[in-house]
Design a protein around this motif. Structure first.
Motif, PDB file in Angstrom:
ATOM      1  N   ASP A  73       0.846  -1.191   0.000  1.00  0.00           N
ATOM      2  CA  ASP A  73       0.000   0.000   0.000  1.00  0.00           C
ATOM      3  C   ASP A  73       0.885   1.246   0.000  1.00  0.00           C
ATOM      4  OD1 ASP A  73      -2.244  -1.663   0.287  1.00  0.00           O
ATOM      5  OD2 ASP A  73      -2.069  -1.640   2.480  1.00  0.00           O
ATOM      6  N   PRO A  74       0.344   2.393  -0.408  1.00  0.00           N
ATOM      7  CA  PRO A  74       1.075   3.656  -0.243  1.00  0.00           C
ATOM      8  C   PRO A  74       1.525   3.810   1.203  1.00  0.00           C
ATOM      9  CG  PRO A  74      -0.904   4.010  -1.554  1.00  0.00           C
ATOM     10  CD  PRO A  74      -0.987   2.593  -1.034  1.00  0.00           C
ATOM     11  N   CYS A  75       2.740   4.313   1.398  1.00  0.00           N
ATOM     12  CA  CYS A  75       3.247   4.414   2.775  1.00  0.00           C
ATOM     13  C   CYS A  75       4.466   5.315   2.826  1.00  0.00           C
ATOM     14  CB  CYS A  75       3.602   3.036   3.337  1.00  0.00           C
ATOM     15  SG  CYS A  75       4.942   2.198   2.452  1.00  0.00           S
ATOM     16  N   PRO A  82       5.176   1.074  -3.956  1.00  0.00           N
ATOM     17  CA  PRO A  82       3.983   1.781  -4.417  1.00  0.00           C
ATOM     18  C   PRO A  82       4.364   3.108  -5.078  1.00  0.00           C
ATOM     19  CG  PRO A  82       4.204   1.978  -2.040  1.00  0.00           C
ATOM     20  CD  PRO A  82       5.243   0.993  -2.477  1.00  0.00           C
ATOM     21  N   LYS A  83       3.518   3.581  -5.931  1.00  0.00           N
ATOM     22  CA  LYS A  83       3.775   4.870  -6.584  1.00  0.00           C
ATOM     23  C   LYS A  83       3.779   6.001  -5.569  1.00  0.00           C
ATOM     24  CE  LYS A  83       0.379   6.583  -8.949  1.00  0.00           C
ATOM     25  NZ  LYS A  83       0.115   7.884  -8.247  1.00  0.00           N
ATOM     26  N   ASP A  84       2.876   5.905  -4.601  1.00  0.00           N
ATOM     27  CA  ASP A  84       2.771   6.916  -3.549  1.00  0.00           C
ATOM     28  C   ASP A  84       3.609   6.454  -2.365  1.00  0.00           C
ATOM     29  OD1 ASP A  84       0.902   8.371  -5.109  1.00  0.00           O
ATOM     30  OD2 ASP A  84      -0.650   6.959  -4.483  1.00  0.00           O
ATOM     31  N   PHE A  85       4.804   7.011  -2.255  1.00  0.00           N
ATOM     32  CA  PHE A  85       5.810   6.489  -1.320  1.00  0.00           C
ATOM     33  C   PHE A  85       6.737   7.617  -0.926  1.00  0.00           C
ATOM     34  CE2 PHE A  85      10.081   4.704  -0.625  1.00  0.00           C
ATOM     35  CZ  PHE A  85       9.818   3.771   0.375  1.00  0.00           C
ATOM     36  N   THR A 121       0.461   9.189   0.807  1.00  0.00           N
ATOM     37  CA  THR A 121       0.869   7.976   1.520  1.00  0.00           C
ATOM     38  C   THR A 121      -0.214   7.447   2.469  1.00  0.00           C
ATOM     39  OG1 THR A 121       2.096   9.464   3.016  1.00  0.00           O
ATOM     40  CG2 THR A 121       3.344   8.294   1.330  1.00  0.00           C
ATOM     41  N   CYS A 122      -1.361   8.110   2.511  1.00  0.00           N
ATOM     42  CA  CYS A 122      -2.586   7.545   3.114  1.00  0.00           C
ATOM     43  C   CYS A 122      -2.491   7.239   4.602  1.00  0.00           C
ATOM     44  CB  CYS A 122      -2.998   6.279   2.359  1.00  0.00           C
ATOM     45  SG  CYS A 122      -3.332   6.543   0.601  1.00  0.00           S
ATOM     46  N   ASP A 130      -7.403   5.650  -0.150  1.00  0.00           N
ATOM     47  CA  ASP A 130      -7.505   4.681  -1.245  1.00  0.00           C
ATOM     48  C   ASP A 130      -8.515   3.572  -0.936  1.00  0.00           C
ATOM     49  OD1 ASP A 130      -6.185   3.270   0.693  1.00  0.00           O
ATOM     50  OD2 ASP A 130      -4.490   2.656  -0.565  1.00  0.00           O
TER      51      ASP A 130
END
Length: 520
Positions: free
Chosen positions: A25-27, A57-60, A131-132, A168
């Protein structure tokens, strides 16, 4: 594999299609103690290798946390480490975008206001990088800071995920990776476990041992359980004894204060070697889920009989020669007491009292400034019960026992030694080796072992991490030895020269039973 004059048979390796990988997951990965050598040499190169393989993940994002004011230089320094230590070209198109995701936060680990500021920074990163709210806290600090960091994360509400789903649509998570050493004896390990469990649930905690990130360590389970020809003979009926060697040719590398409080038994045997032992000896788990694997490992450690001090050997290196160069002894190292009682070598004999292994001795040795750098597991089988082969004079031929040798590092691979007839009119027998070498079969890798562990932690997979039950089980074995050694100081330290294979008493540990260490 080991240098030998014996003939070799090199097997072919059939390429296989890789299995699909999961993406976390984004992180955001938050590294406490980020100014240390581990972050630059291992952690950031490992994260970038995951980025190269499209496994992040893309969002990192990455946040380094340490006491020094490094805001202006940290990202550039990490880029240098990725290039120098990760086998990465500076022109790699993914490198600069990855470095742009690296930030730094300066704070003292015992300063409450620093955690408030860190929490705000992470909230801003969530908005900037998407990153949620998912966090992976990596404690790469000295052990004395573990408690402060864990407690402050709890006090500032950073140890629990946000309530409700993330942006997300998935459930938020917070996890922590804690570096070794996890305690310095059984009591301290239990106390630290209690302290950590007050803040984090057990499934949030990932106690890391970088040995378990090595492909060759994971391959022990594949070798045993994916090949039907070996498991049938993997027991006391066929195996004479097992050796595990974890040897380093280097000294303490300027880490005098750390090593003075650790020693070889705490630094290597309690964690690395005990993990190797469990992989070699565990029963087949019902699955490769974390709980199933951990349960079988703990069964092994709890089946080990108390290790009598007479079945242990400790050593400390003196001046000697390594790779043709003179080196100083341990007591001459920087910030080491001139009459230090710290062991730089430890050897043990132990037995596992269960149905599979009863009566099979296990010999373990680990040390600094030995003849070479090598970590290897040797499975020596019993000799055939009836020796049919005789020399011309009627004497029995010297039939060497079969050996399976698993090389963890360097020259990673596996050797199987068996007897073969020498061409000619006589019935002469010579040992030959069948070799598997990772680099030759699959190509040389720049991975350092942290890639798999970091990825698993982001995925929430604890299979290759230590559980509190396992940590306490191994400390329960080692702590009585530490106490016995402390009560009886050694008078002949140093008792082996640098560049040798350790004290002669370690040879006697095997010789009394008619065995000897395998020549590596």
């Amino acid at each position: 594999m080991p240098t030998t004059t014996e003939p070799h048979i090199t097997p072919a390796v059939t390429p296989v299609s890789p299995q699909p990988e999961r993406t976390p997951d984004p992180c955001v990965v938050v590294i406490f103690g980020a100014s240390g050598d581990l972050t630059k040499r291992k952690l950031l190169p490992a994260l970038y290798h995951l980025e190269q393989a499209n496994l992040l993940p893309k969002d990192f994002a990455v946040v380094g946390v340490a006491r020094r004011p490094l805001e202006d230089s940290f990202a550039a320094d990490m880029k240098e480490g990725i290039v120098a230590g990760g086998g990465v070209e500076e022109s790699d198109p993914k490198l600069d975008p990855f470095v742009d995701k690296i930030q730094y936060h300066a704070m003292n680990f015992d300063d409450a206001s620093g955690y408030d500021a860190l929490n705000k920074l992470l909230a801003e990163i969530d908005k900037q990088f998407g990153t949620c709210g998912n966090r992976l806290f990596y404690l790469a600090t000295a052990p004395e800071y573990f408690s402060d960091i864990i407690n402050f994360l709890g006090q500032h509400g950073m140890s629990k995920p946000c309530v409700g789903p993330s942006s997300d649509g998935k459930k938020n998570w917070v996890r922590t990776i804690i570096e070794k050493p996890f305690g310095h004896d059984l009591d301290s390990a239990k106390a630290l476990n209690d302290e950590v469990n007050k803040v984090f649930d057990e499934d949030q905690i990932f106690r890391i041992d970088h040995y378990l990130g090595k492909e060759t360590v994971q391959n022990i389970l594949v070798f045993r359980f994916a090949n039907g020809i070996f498991e049938n003979v993997w027991n006391r009926n066929y195996i004479d004894h097992v050796e595990i060697t974890a040897a380093e040719s280097i000294g303490i590398e300027g880490r005098g204060p750390f090593y003075e409080t650790a020693g070889a038994l705490r630094d290597v045997v309690q964690n690395h070697v005990m993990e190797l032992l469990s992989f070699v000896t565990m029963e087949p788990p019902v699955s490769f889920e974390a709980s199933a694997v951990r349960a079988e490992k703990v069964k092994v450690w709890r089946a080990i009989q108390p290790i009598h001090p007479a079945d242990t050997v400790r050593g400390q290196y003196g001046p000697g020669t390594v790779d043709g160069k003179p080196v100083i002894g341990y007591r001459q190292e920087d910030r080491v007491h001139p009459r230090s009682q710290t062991e730089t070598y430890a050897a043990l004999r132990l037995e596992i009292e269960n149905w599979r292994w009863a009566g099979v001795p296990f010999y373990i040795r680990a040390g600094k400034r030995l003849a070479k750098r090598v970590t290897e597991i040797t499975i020596q089988f019993k000799k055939p019960p009836l020796l049919l082969f005789k020399g011309k004079d009627g004497s029995k031929a010297d039939v060497q026992p079969n050996i399976i040798s698993m090389r963890i590092q360097p020259d990673e691979g596996i050797t199987l030694r068996f007897g073969a007839k020498v061409p000619g009119q006589g019935m002469n027998i010579s040992p030959v080796n069948m070799d598997f070498n990772y680099a030759e079969s699959f190509g040389k890798s720049s991975a350092n072992g942290y890639e798999r562990l970091l990825l698993d932690a982001m995925l929430g997979d604890g299979t290759l991490f230590a559980h509190r039950d396992g940590v306490e089980a191994t400390w329960a074995l080692i702590t009585p030895i530490l106490k016995a050694w402390a009560e009886k100081p050694v008078k002949d330290f140093p008792n082996y020269a640098a560049g040798t294979w350790g004290p002669t008493a370690a040879d006697a540990l095997l010789e009394v039973e008619g065995r000897k260490w395998r020549k590596l």
